[in-house]
Write an enzyme that holds these catalytic residues in place. Sequence first.
Site, PDB file in Angstrom:
ATOM      1  CB  THR A 151      -4.992  -2.619   8.683  1.00 12.33           C
ATOM      2  OG1 THR A 151      -5.638  -4.014   8.486  1.00 12.33           O
ATOM      3  CG2 THR A 151      -4.719  -1.956   7.543  1.00 12.33           C
ATOM      4  CB  VAL A 152       0.023   0.046   8.244  1.00  9.55           C
ATOM      5  CG1 VAL A 152       0.703  -0.721   9.649  1.00  9.55           C
ATOM      6  CG2 VAL A 152       0.596  -0.774   7.072  1.00  9.55           C
TER       7      VAL A 152
END
Length: 538
Positions: free
Chosen positions: A357-358
């Site tokens: 995830t970012v």
Amino acid sequence: MTDLFDYEYQPFASKRMPVVARNGMVATAQPLAAEAGLEILRQGGNAVDAAVATAACLSVVEPTTNGIGSDCFAIIWMKGKLYGLNASGVAPQSISVDKLKKAGFDQMPTYGWEPVMVPGTPAGWAACSKRFGKLPLTQVLAPAIKYAEEGYPLSPQLAKLWRNASCKFKKAFHGPLFDEWFKVFNPNGKIPTAGEMWRSPDHAKTLQEIAETDADSFYHGRLAKLMSDYAAKTGGYLSFEDLNQYEAEWIKPLSVDYKGYDVWELPPNGQGMVTLMTLNILKNLDFPTPDPVENLHRQIEAIKLAFADGKQYITDPRDMGDQVAAMLKPEYGQERAKLISKTALQPEPGRLPKGGTVYLCTADGEGNMVSWIQSNYMGFGSGVVVPGTGIALQNRGETFSFNPEDANVLVPGKRTYHTIMPGFLTKNGQAVGPFGVMGGYMQPQGHLQVVTNLIDFNLNPQATLDAPRWQWLEDKKVLVEKSLSQPLAEALQRRGHEISVDLSGGAFGRGQIILRNPETGVLVGGTEPRADGSVVGF
């Protein structure tokens, strides 16, 4: 010169200070993406324009965790009001538990077409840009398009994630379905390394088309047809109708009061509820205490109880009825708090009262702020890349269950339990700022540690992120960073926690924080020391 040193060898402790600015700020794990967002702010864009620009850039400069085919969520503070966006996808209409069982699966597979859901991210970009943005999407996505077309050098942590994923995929991926992934991400059969250039003209063309059509092509036009035709040709479930019917959803964030601050998360299908439930428990325990062992013990016990409920009940909100409100009732938090003693407990879900995830955050000089998270779910996602587009499809459906008794059982058109979650703080009706910690089931635990570090221990944003972290895994198992003091770890072990030390630091998420002084408008940001983190402002 670059071949004379090891990008990943860091023998000395690094010290960062908070970044301070007034006119605008962007914080994320990739410096190139942070600069892209700042560029848009300098061009006259607002916090939403900067967030979309940064998110689009991250789909190119950090494809190890997100991409064009991913999902996203956002909490937006705009002109004194808070808004929530759910741009997570739904299961295709043609998929079902029975079909997968007949195909030989006894649970959701991790790779291939089976865990692919309708991607929500392009719809999220377009929805935010249309409702709140000041600049056209073609201008906002221009930095991402440029990096995809011209290329960029891999940063150290990005190269590490890329290498680890590539080595795993060489063992896990078999058959022509995955050929495009290797063509795009291991060009000429080689894994890109730190300092080496990587480019993807296909990404650039797709981003340009998304920008010029406000994502209409992705869900109703040429790109939608390319995805659905490829699925039909290779045994996938994603159809043109699935894409055509999809829309990002504007939703109302949820909050709990924690010591005078309102802590905001998004409602299910995300797992932000777990953090809110944990805080709802802790505020009944005179937390913090002067004893650091007791403080950490109580955090671990509270998150265990909240996760037990979250995994039991959180799913598509359409299937939850009044359970969301019940899980956040003060009296339910009081009842769960009574279960915490001096020793580690075995977590079990309570009975509710009736009734890879970012993350990024942005702020502009007008007081608008955005908390944004975007994810493929597991690293590069499903391994399915649509030829000629650079679209790597997420594998979020992997979290679905085959058990009809489970809240998260696979059903066509359903949203699954989502790990990604943006956070936000307000006080007395004014924005304090966005925060987030990415990383699967670490995220609610990272949010808890951020909130308690900021509010209970009065740490600045950078110190909050620098602090040693822990992660509850299952049962009584707890993973701690090597920087956590040995006496503290030993004391927790004496209380019944099964403590393991992680040497890599990769298990504890990657966070960003921007806080705003409501009187002066001054912004203070912190970034993740465990990644290629960057805070930029002007």
